[in-house]
Design a protein around this motif. Structure first.
Motif, PDB file in Angstrom:
ATOM      1  N   ASP A  94       0.747  -1.621  -0.258  1.00 54.57           N
ATOM      2  CA  ASP A  94      -0.114  -0.127   0.054  1.00 54.57           C
ATOM      3  C   ASP A  94       0.867   1.013  -0.164  1.00 54.57           C
ATOM      4  OD1 ASP A  94      -2.278  -2.034   0.414  1.00 54.57           O
ATOM      5  OD2 ASP A  94      -2.633  -1.707   2.444  1.00 54.57           O
ATOM      6  N   ALA A  95       1.827   0.751   0.721  1.00 52.89           N
ATOM      7  CA  ALA A  95       2.241   2.510   0.970  1.00 52.89           C
ATOM      8  C   ALA A  95       3.242   2.911  -0.434  1.00 52.89           C
ATOM      9  CB  ALA A  95       4.091   2.387   1.865  1.00 52.89           C
ATOM     10  N   ILE A  96       3.514   1.837  -1.159  1.00 52.44           N
ATOM     11  CA  ILE A  96       3.603   2.140  -2.505  1.00 52.44           C
ATOM     12  C   ILE A  96       3.431   2.341  -3.739  1.00 52.44           C
ATOM     13  CG2 ILE A  96       6.865   1.910  -2.231  1.00 52.44           C
ATOM     14  CD1 ILE A  96       5.116  -0.756  -3.990  1.00 52.44           C
ATOM     15  N   ARG A  97       2.271   2.305  -3.094  1.00 55.35           N
ATOM     16  CA  ARG A  97       1.098   1.853  -4.000  1.00 55.35           C
ATOM     17  C   ARG A  97       0.865   3.089  -5.395  1.00 55.35           C
ATOM     18  NH1 ARG A  97      -4.006  -0.959  -4.009  1.00 55.35           N
ATOM     19  NH2 ARG A  97      -5.619   0.350  -5.207  1.00 55.35           N
ATOM     20  N   TYR A  98       1.375   4.119  -4.963  1.00 54.58           N
ATOM     21  CA  TYR A  98       1.111   5.521  -6.046  1.00 54.58           C
ATOM     22  C   TYR A  98       2.609   5.657  -6.992  1.00 54.58           C
ATOM     23  CZ  TYR A  98      -3.359   5.161  -4.350  1.00 54.58           C
ATOM     24  OH  TYR A  98      -4.995   4.732  -4.368  1.00 54.58           O
ATOM     25  N   ILE A  99       4.272   4.704  -6.410  1.00 52.42           N
ATOM     26  CA  ILE A  99       5.302   5.243  -7.028  1.00 52.42           C
ATOM     27  C   ILE A  99       5.023   4.565  -8.004  1.00 52.42           C
ATOM     28  CG2 ILE A  99       7.255   5.793  -6.220  1.00 52.42           C
ATOM     29  CD1 ILE A  99       6.736   5.470  -3.249  1.00 52.42           C
ATOM     30  N   PRO A 100       5.560   5.127  -9.359  1.00 54.31           N
ATOM     31  CA  PRO A 100       5.435   4.345 -10.598  1.00 54.31           C
ATOM     32  C   PRO A 100       6.921   2.977 -10.345  1.00 54.31           C
ATOM     33  CG  PRO A 100       4.420   6.166 -11.098  1.00 54.31           C
ATOM     34  CD  PRO A 100       4.753   6.340  -9.420  1.00 54.31           C
ATOM     35  N   SER A 125       7.441  -1.885  -6.986  1.00 60.49           N
ATOM     36  CA  SER A 125       6.813  -2.588  -6.603  1.00 60.49           C
ATOM     37  C   SER A 125       7.674  -4.022  -5.508  1.00 60.49           C
ATOM     38  CB  SER A 125       5.555  -4.033  -7.844  1.00 60.49           C
ATOM     39  OG  SER A 125       7.284  -4.581  -8.433  1.00 60.49           O
ATOM     40  N   ILE A 126       6.221  -4.362  -4.854  1.00 59.72           N
ATOM     41  CA  ILE A 126       6.622  -5.526  -3.220  1.00 59.72           C
ATOM     42  C   ILE A 126       6.855  -7.048  -4.997  1.00 59.72           C
ATOM     43  CG2 ILE A 126       5.140  -6.945  -2.381  1.00 59.72           C
ATOM     44  CD1 ILE A 126       7.076  -4.397  -0.921  1.00 59.72           C
ATOM     45  N   GLY A 149       8.098 -13.662   4.894  1.00 57.09           N
ATOM     46  CA  GLY A 149       7.666 -11.915   4.585  1.00 57.09           C
ATOM     47  C   GLY A 149       7.925 -11.427   3.315  1.00 57.09           C
ATOM     48  N   ASP A 150       7.395  -9.993   2.951  1.00 53.60           N
ATOM     49  CA  ASP A 150       7.426  -9.432   1.680  1.00 53.60           C
ATOM     50  C   ASP A 150       9.063 -10.340   1.435  1.00 53.60           C
ATOM     51  OD1 ASP A 150       4.955  -8.775   1.239  1.00 53.60           O
ATOM     52  OD2 ASP A 150       4.979  -7.033   2.680  1.00 53.60           O
ATOM     53  N   ASN A 151       9.567 -10.257   0.485  1.00 56.11           N
ATOM     54  CA  ASN A 151      10.438 -10.771  -0.431  1.00 56.11           C
ATOM     55  C   ASN A 151      11.407  -9.471  -0.537  1.00 56.11           C
ATOM     56  OD1 ASN A 151      12.920 -12.418  -0.767  1.00 56.11           O
ATOM     57  ND2 ASN A 151      11.588 -12.706  -2.618  1.00 56.11           N
ATOM     58  N   GLY A 152      10.880  -8.020  -0.215  1.00 58.27           N
ATOM     59  CA  GLY A 152      11.790  -7.104  -0.772  1.00 58.27           C
ATOM     60  C   GLY A 152      10.614  -6.082  -1.617  1.00 58.27           C
ATOM     61  N   PHE A 153      11.522  -5.375  -2.248  1.00 61.52           N
ATOM     62  CA  PHE A 153      11.180  -4.325  -3.137  1.00 61.52           C
ATOM     63  C   PHE A 153      11.359  -4.729  -4.716  1.00 61.52           C
ATOM     64  CE2 PHE A 153       9.786  -2.407   0.317  1.00 61.52           C
ATOM     65  CZ  PHE A 153       9.118  -1.781   0.111  1.00 61.52           C
ATOM     66  N   ASN A 154      11.075  -4.089  -5.748  1.00 63.33           N
ATOM     67  CA  ASN A 154      11.621  -4.192  -7.278  1.00 63.33           C
ATOM     68  C   ASN A 154      11.160  -2.854  -7.630  1.00 63.33           C
ATOM     69  OD1 ASN A 154      11.144  -3.870 -10.006  1.00 63.33           O
ATOM     70  ND2 ASN A 154      11.315  -5.959 -10.340  1.00 63.33           N
ATOM     71  N   ILE A 155      13.279  -2.037  -7.538  1.00 62.07           N
ATOM     72  CA  ILE A 155      12.820  -0.969  -8.128  1.00 62.07           C
ATOM     73  C   ILE A 155      13.850  -0.687  -9.904  1.00 62.07           C
ATOM     74  CG2 ILE A 155      13.667   1.327  -8.014  1.00 62.07           C
ATOM     75  CD1 ILE A 155      13.585   0.768  -5.018  1.00 62.07           C
ATOM     76  N   ARG A 156      12.828  -0.094 -10.386  1.00 55.52           N
ATOM     77  CA  ARG A 156      13.344  -0.311 -11.892  1.00 55.52           C
ATOM     78  C   ARG A 156      14.289  -1.884 -12.046  1.00 55.52           C
ATOM     79  NH1 ARG A 156      17.122   5.497 -12.048  1.00 55.52           N
ATOM     80  NH2 ARG A 156      15.461   6.364 -11.645  1.00 55.52           N
ATOM     81  N   GLY A 157      13.424  -3.097 -11.621  1.00 51.10           N
ATOM     82  CA  GLY A 157      13.847  -3.924 -12.480  1.00 51.10           C
ATOM     83  C   GLY A 157      14.447  -4.967 -11.317  1.00 51.10           C
ATOM     84  N   GLN A 194      -0.808  -8.243 -11.943  1.00 46.13           N
ATOM     85  CA  GLN A 194       0.405  -7.748 -11.630  1.00 46.13           C
ATOM     86  C   GLN A 194       1.232  -8.461 -12.260  1.00 46.13           C
ATOM     87  OE1 GLN A 194       1.310  -4.768  -8.913  1.00 46.13           O
ATOM     88  NE2 GLN A 194      -1.089  -4.957  -8.186  1.00 46.13           N
ATOM     89  N   TRP A 195       2.374  -8.024 -12.930  1.00 43.53           N
ATOM     90  CA  TRP A 195       3.184  -8.482 -13.713  1.00 43.53           C
ATOM     91  C   TRP A 195       4.276  -9.553 -12.631  1.00 43.53           C
ATOM     92  CZ3 TRP A 195       5.195 -11.782 -17.213  1.00 43.53           C
ATOM     93  CH2 TRP A 195       6.348 -11.947 -16.971  1.00 43.53           C
TER      94      TRP A 195
END
Length: 775
Positions: A70-76, A79-80, A87-95, A734-735
């Protein structure tokens, strides 16, 4: 979608639209604003990277964020990676994702990934490691920033900051504050309550924050499934989730500019999962999971604000974080009941990780001007030690009783390992030409030492496991030039790095007995081995941007190219290629030229490039608008696309704030492009891991989703937040989720048949509501 959620969502929407009418005079409404909660993250954040997004607690509460997703929902472009059972396995930033994106909370890095096997993963079984209500803000950094975040900040970093007592108290004098917040999220059927108490009495400031959550599985678009069990199940597996989080801080004020503090965190989270999508055939009659994740933190901190010769502010911290994760899987099996053949029978698989992090750090700042030249200097050093352990126990029972027929302690996934790190950094921001020209430059040095402890639980027949060490200097440079008061251009270049994880270095080493064809001698040769000669992964990130900023309008455009080298992946090698070996399984024997084995290696490079746009427009005192858009493309060294690249996406938001500041209403439209097949297909030599298919069976669709949310100050102490999400009940995927899914089989994780892909769809129309009261 669920019918009950739809009706309630429409009711919430009607309430929002009808409640947002001024019913008191302007002066009275102004007095009814929340006047104590002033928790905010620093607007500029800690990073000097041009594309860094700071999300404060006000924004998190307005958007009713309940978890990291939810916290990054509006940050193009962010993604999670929702693949972690614990637990969540981290974030995806620019691939880039997983351990290639640094995650910290108050400077403390999250526990590193210790892979088991895909069979021990569960979809959407997690809620993250830090409860969102304990945060005052988060900073999402796109691009390498090892100066700030250290190892792992290849593609970016996400840095969380927890709340402090002074966030709630008046600047001076004795003061007390109490707040209770309760809320409901329909998509997970989650009830939550957070209570916050802060106090200042004389020289002592204190805060106690407690959050309780009770919820279930995150729903898909469908509310029913024609097939109840097996890979054709259309709805997610039932999950009962519980979590309790306590954050406590006590600060002792020493004079006007010093404080000494204690901090403690206590977090317990459990997931009980009825794994219906894995039930099928005689092998799995039932399959359940009981997962626990515990996190405890104890810390000291000291700060001193003094305009001295060498620093203006000094902060020293010392912390210990203990993280324990356990995944217990219980299966009722109709076959394979050995060594006692009583059918059906129970068996359990217990997988657990235990990590302890000790860290101490000293951070200093110094700002000064010399004529027309200004400096903003930060520097510091840190030491940390992480202990990583893993255990696996398989138990077999006699029938459905609790009498065991066998207990097997499997070899550890990794040896018990001590990882010791040292780092030092310095960064200066130089302001010239009446602050029209800003130069940023920073350097950092990291040294990491690994000391594995071999014992009877982790046997190394290859003899390849040994102590190793890595050292990495990194740097960052940037320039920002205002060629008019409203227009500026900026550029930056930086080097990031990531030291290998314990799992990559020391994943199970194995050997087997084979026969030399020429001599008939039996020899023991590697099946898998560690690689003490691994090098750190590195990145070179370059970016160019333009900004147009006035009192009412802000527009930013940037283009970037990031190159990553020394990627660590499991690869296949041939031992003694000039010798023929014969190996036999049962009555079947094969002859090979040399002995094949697997080992982690620095196998390749990746290039990612893209464009991002960010804009804000203050239309009037009441109306404002926001636009954000991100596009990326990535390519491996062999020409294959990087499958983890997110499809292009954007957010358009319109916000109305009442003249009395008593209520607001926001509408956000999120649009994402479909994932193209050409951006996901790999060559045969590229699929080295379980989750990478040569040709994906499923691609995400194009979608446009509207969210509507708002808030109203009912009184000066009572606040209501409510929102309807996916207002038009769009079915979409979602991809980051469907790219792990394959079609076929009925028992392995990540496989679906028929309508089974439906359980990976996003929730339909859903709502959230929360009520907070403070005094």
């Amino acid at each position: 979608m669920r019918t009950s959620s739809t009706v309630l969502s429409l009711a919430v929407a009607a309430t929002l639209l009808s409640a947002f009418r001024p019913s008191v005079a302007a002066e009275e409404a102004k007095a009814q604003q929340l006047n104590k909660v002033k928790v905010t993250a620093e607007d500029e954040g800690r990073s000097t990277v041009g594309n860094a997004k700071v999300v404060g607690v006000k924004e998190l509460e307005e958007e009713q964020a309940q978890n990291f997703e939810d916290a990054i929902r509006y940050i193009p472009g962010v993604s999670i990676v929702d693949m972690g059972r614990f637990g969540d396995n981290g974030f995806n930033i620019r691939g880039l994702e997983g351990d290639r994106v640094a995650l910290t909370v108050d400077g403390l890095s999250f526990a590193e990934s210790v892979e088991t096997t895909p069979a021990y993963e569960f979809f959407r079984a997690s809620r993250g490691d830090i409860d969102i209500d304990s945060l005052k803000g988060m900073e999402v950094v796109k691009g390498a920033d090892s100066i700030t975040a250290g190892s792992g900040a290849l593609g970016g970093a996400v840095m969380f900051t927890t709340k402090d007592p002074y966030d709630y108290l008046s600047p001076d004098g004795n003061d007390s504050y109490f707040r209770v917040k309760t809320g409901y999220t329909s998509s997970t059927d989650e009830l939550m309550t957070t209570a916050t108490l802060a106090n200042r009495t004389g020289p002592v400031e204190s805060m106690l924050l407690y959050t309780r959550r009770r919820g279930h599985d995150a729903e898909s678009w469908y509310d029913s499934s024609p097939i109840a069990t097996g890979s054709g199940r259309r709805t997610p597996d039932p999950i009962d989730h519980e979590s309790d989080t306590v954050l406590a801080k006590v600060d002792f004020l020493i004079g006007d500019n010093q404080r000494f503090g204690l901090v403690g965190e206590y977090s317990r989270a459990t997931n009980e999962i009825n794994n219906l999508s894995r039930v099928g055939g005689p092998g799995y009659l039932t399959r359940r999971a009981d997962d626990d994740k515990d996190r405890d933190r104890y810390g000291l901190r000291y700060s001193w604000d003094a305009a001295g010769t060498f620093f203006d502010s000094l902060e020293w911290t010392a912390d210990r974080v203990e993280t324990k994760s356990r995944g217990l899987t219980t299966i009722l099996a109709g076959t394979g009941c050995v060594p006692v053949n009583v059918v059906p029978c129970l068996r359990s698989e217990n997988r657990a990780t235990d990590q302890v992090l000790d860290r101490t750090a000293l951070d200093l700042t110094k700002a000064w001007r010399s004529g027309s030249v200004g400096h903003d200097l930060i520097y510091g050093l840190a030491w940390q030690k992480r202990e990583v352990d893993f255990v696996a126990v398989d138990s077999r029972y006699i029938g459905t009783t609790r009498d065991t027929s066998s207990v097997t302690v499997d070899p550890d996934q990794v040896p018990n390992t001590d990882v010791t790190s040292y780092s030092a950094y310095l960064r200066d921001s130089l302001y010239l030409l009446n602050d029209r020209l800003t130069l940023h430059a920073g350097v950092r040095y990291d040294r990491t030492e690994y000391s594995p402890n071999l014992d009877a639980q982790f046997v190394d027949p290859t003899g390849s496991v040994r102590d190793v060490e890595f050292s990495a200097p990194t740097w960052q440079a940037g320039v920002d030039f205002k060629f008019t008061p409203e227009h500026s251009v900026w550029a930056q270049v930086g080097r990031g790095f990531r030291a290998p994880t314990v799992g990559e270095l020391y994943a199970p080493t194995q050997s087997s007995i084979v026969t030399e064809v020429a001599t008939g001698n039996q020899v023991s040769l590697w099946d898998s081995a560690s690689n003490p000669n691994l090098e750190s992964e590195e990145s070179l990130n370059t970016e160019l941007g333009y900004r147009w900023q006035t009192d009412s309008l802000q527009i930013g455009l940037s283009a970037y190219r990031d190159k990553y080298t020394n990627f660590v992946e499991n690869a296949e090698f041939i031992l003694n290629p000039g010798t023929q070996y014969r190996s036999c399984t049962g009555t079947t024997c094969t002859v090979t030229q040399g002995k094949e084995y697997t080992m982690a290696a620095n196998v390749g490079e990746v290039t990612v490039k893209g464009v991002e746009v960010e804009g804000r427009w203050v239309i009037s005192q009441q109306w404002s608008a926001r636009l954000a858009w991100a596009y990326s493309e990535g390519e491996k060294g062999n020409g294959d696309p990087l499958p983890s690249i997110l499809p292009a996406s954007g957010v358009l938001g319109i916000r109305y704030q009442s003249p009395t500041q008593r209520w607001s209403l926001t509408g956000n439209v999120t649009h994402a492009e479909a994932k193209k097949l050409a951006d996901a297909v790999l060559t045969e030599t590229a699929a080295n891991d379980f989750f990478t298919s040569l040709v994906p069976d499923y691609l995400s669709n194009e979608y446009t989703v509207l969210d509507l949310f708002g808030d109203i100050n009912i009184t000066k102490d009572l606040r209501l937040n409510a929102g309807v999400y996916n207002v038009f009940d769009k079915k979409y995927y979602q991809w980051p989720r469907v790219r792990f899914v394959n079609e076929g089989t009925t028992t392995l994780y990540g496989y679906v048949t028929g309508d089974g892909i439906g359980r990976y769809s996003e929730p339909g129309r859903n709502f959230r509501v929360s009520l907070s009261w403070q005094f």
